[in-house]
Design an enzyme around this catalytic site. Structure first.
Site, PDB file in Angstrom:
ATOM      1  N   HIS A   1       0.868  -1.164   0.000  1.00 36.33           N
ATOM      2  CA  HIS A   1       0.000   0.000   0.000  1.00 36.33           C
ATOM      3  C   HIS A   1       0.911   1.221   0.000  1.00 36.33           C
ATOM      4  O   HIS A   1       1.942   1.238   0.691  1.00 36.33           O
ATOM      5  CB  HIS A   1      -0.946  -0.001   1.198  1.00 36.33           C
ATOM      6  CG  HIS A   1      -2.174  -0.842   0.989  1.00 36.33           C
ATOM      7  ND1 HIS A   1      -2.954  -1.317   2.025  1.00 36.33           N
ATOM      8  CD2 HIS A   1      -2.763  -1.288  -0.161  1.00 36.33           C
ATOM      9  CE1 HIS A   1      -3.973  -2.025   1.529  1.00 36.33           C
ATOM     10  NE2 HIS A   1      -3.868  -2.025   0.216  1.00 36.33           N
TER      11      HIS A   1
ATOM     12  N   ASP B   1       1.188   4.157   1.237  1.00 37.64           N
ATOM     13  CA  ASP B   1       1.675   4.881   2.415  1.00 37.64           C
ATOM     14  C   ASP B   1       2.788   4.130   3.131  1.00 37.64           C
ATOM     15  O   ASP B   1       3.369   4.653   4.086  1.00 37.64           O
ATOM     16  CB  ASP B   1       0.524   5.196   3.378  1.00 37.64           C
ATOM     17  CG  ASP B   1      -0.268   3.968   3.808  1.00 37.64           C
ATOM     18  OD1 ASP B   1      -0.543   3.119   2.950  1.00 37.64           O
ATOM     19  OD2 ASP B   1      -0.625   3.868   5.000  1.00 37.64           O
TER      20      ASP B   1
ATOM     21  N   HIS C   1      -0.174   4.858  13.183  1.00 39.67           N
ATOM     22  CA  HIS C   1      -0.948   4.671  11.954  1.00 39.67           C
ATOM     23  C   HIS C   1      -2.353   5.262  12.110  1.00 39.67           C
ATOM     24  O   HIS C   1      -3.360   4.639  11.790  1.00 39.67           O
ATOM     25  CB  HIS C   1      -1.023   3.188  11.568  1.00 39.67           C
ATOM     26  CG  HIS C   1      -1.393   2.955  10.131  1.00 39.67           C
ATOM     27  ND1 HIS C   1      -2.688   2.716   9.722  1.00 39.67           N
ATOM     28  CD2 HIS C   1      -0.641   2.948   9.010  1.00 39.67           C
ATOM     29  CE1 HIS C   1      -2.720   2.554   8.419  1.00 39.67           C
ATOM     30  NE2 HIS C   1      -1.476   2.691   7.959  1.00 39.67           N
TER      31      HIS C   1
END
EC number: 3.1.26.11
Length: 304
Positions: A65, A67, A271
Site C-alpha cells: 500500500h 503509504d 498509523h
C-alpha cells in the site's frame, strides 16, 4: 551510540495530513540501521532526525500500500547521489520487486550500488534475515492484501570478563573468547574454575515487534509474547470499530488487547486515521486495557 532504539519517522495512515507523515521507522542497533516501511517524506524526516543514510543497509516492507512504500524510489535515488557503493537489501512480499523494477529502470539507471530483493511469504512466520547482531522474523498479519509485520530479536551478547579474576587465576589471553562463551577454566594443577567466577552475565537480549497494517488478529500473540516493545497500529477509535473491521485495521482498544494478552512490556500505537485531529482519545482507550500506552509521534526515539 544507540544500544537498541526505535526512531519513528512517520505514524500516519493512507491520507496525507499536516499532522502526520506516512509510515516509516528506523531500528538502530548499535549504529546499524534497519528501516521498516518507507512512506512519502521518509528521507526528509531522516534529515530532521539526523539519521545517517550511509548506515542503512536493509529495508523491510510490510505490504504494497502506497503509504508504506511510495518513499522508496526517492530514497534509493538519493542514496545513489550520496555516492553509496554497498549493497542495499529490500525485504518484502513478492510484489515489491514487481513494483520497484520498472521504477528503477526509469528513474534510477546507473546506480553506483546494487539493490537486492529478498522476497518473503507474508503468510508465514519465518526467519527473514540475520547478521551478527540480530535476527529478523516475519509476523503474518490480517489485512486486505498480503501483509506482514517484523520481529527484531537481538542476539545474546557474550558474558563480561571479570579482569581481576582472570588475572588472579592467570587465564591465558588465548582462552578469553572461550571464557566469554561460557567455558570453565582448568588450571595447570587441574582445578576447575567455574565460568560464573570469571564472568558477569551480559544484559539480556531485547526484542521489538512491529505490527502494521492489520485487523485485530490474536494469532500473532504467541509470536510477540513478552517482547520488550510492541508497535501496533491503532488506525481507529472504538466508535469507528465497524470501519476498522471493514478496512482490516485495528482500534486503539484492540491494539491494547493484543499487547495485554501477549504480556508485552511496553506498547506504542500509531498509523492514525486522518479523521482524528486529537489523538488523546486513542491513548485513553488503550490505557484502559494497557496502562502506560505510548502515543507514537513523528521524531520520537524509543529505547527498546
Amino acid at each position: 551510540m544507540a544500544d537498541f532504539d526505535i526512531n519513528i519517522l512517520g505514524c500516519g495512515s493512507a491520507l496525507p495530513t499536516t499532522r502526520h507523515l506516512a509510515t516509516s521507522q528506523i531500528v538502530d542497533l548499535r549504529d546499524k540501521l534497519y528501516m521498516i516501511d518507507c512512506g512519502e517524506g521518509t528521507q526528509v524526516q531522516m534529515r530532521r532526525m539526523r539519521i545517517k543514510f550511509s548506515r542503512l543497509n536493509h529495508i523491510f516492507i510490510s505490504h504494497l500500500h502506497g503509504d508504506h512504500c511510495f518513499g522508496l524510489p526517492g530514497l534509493i535515488s538519493t542514496l545513489g547521489m550520496l555516492g553509496r557503493n554497498g549493497e542495499l537489501v529490500i525485504h518484502g512480499p513478492k510484489e515489491i520487486e514487481s513494483y520497484m523494477r520498472p521504477v528503477l529502470d526509469i528513474f534510477c539507471k546507473g546506480l553506483p550500488y546494487e539493490i537486492r530483493f529478498n522476497l518473503i511469504d507474508p503468510t508465514t512466520h519465518s526467519l527473514v534475515m540475520e547478521d551478527r547482531s540480530l535476527s529478523v522474523y516475519s509476523i503474518p498479519l490480517k489485512h486486505r492484501i498480503p501483509c506482514c509485520g517484523y520481529l527484531f530479536a537481538e542476539k545474546a551478547k557474550e558474558a563480561h570478563i571479570i579482569r581481576e579474576m582472570t588475572d588472579f587465576y592467570q587465564v591465558p589471553v588465548r582462552m578469553m573468547q572461550e571464557i566469554k562463551r561460557g567455558a570453565d577454566f582448568v588450571t595447570p594443577e587441574g582445578e576447575v574454575i567455574p565460568n560464573a567466577r570469571l564472568t558477569r552475565p551480559a544484559v539480556a537480549p531485547k526484542r521489538y515487534a512491529y505490527c502494521s497494517d492489520t485487523a485485530f488478529h490474536p494469532s500473532i500473540i504467541p509470536i510477540i509474547e513478552g517482547v520488550d516493545l510492541l508497535y501496533h497500529e491503532a488506525t481507529f477509535a472504538e466508535c469507528d470499530a465497524a470501519r476498522a473491521k471493514e478496512t482490516f485495521h485495528s482500534t486503539a482498544r484492540q491494539a491494547a488487547e493484543i499487547a495485554y494478552k501477549a504480556q508485552v512490556k511496553r506498547l506504542v500505537i500509531g498509523h492514525y486515521s486522518a479523521r482524528y485531529e486529537d489523538m488523546a482519545p486513542l491513548k485513553k482507550e488503550a490505557d484502559k486495557i494497557f496502562p502506560g500506552t505510548i502515543l507514537g509521534e513523528e521524531g520520537m526515539r524509543l529505547s527498546v
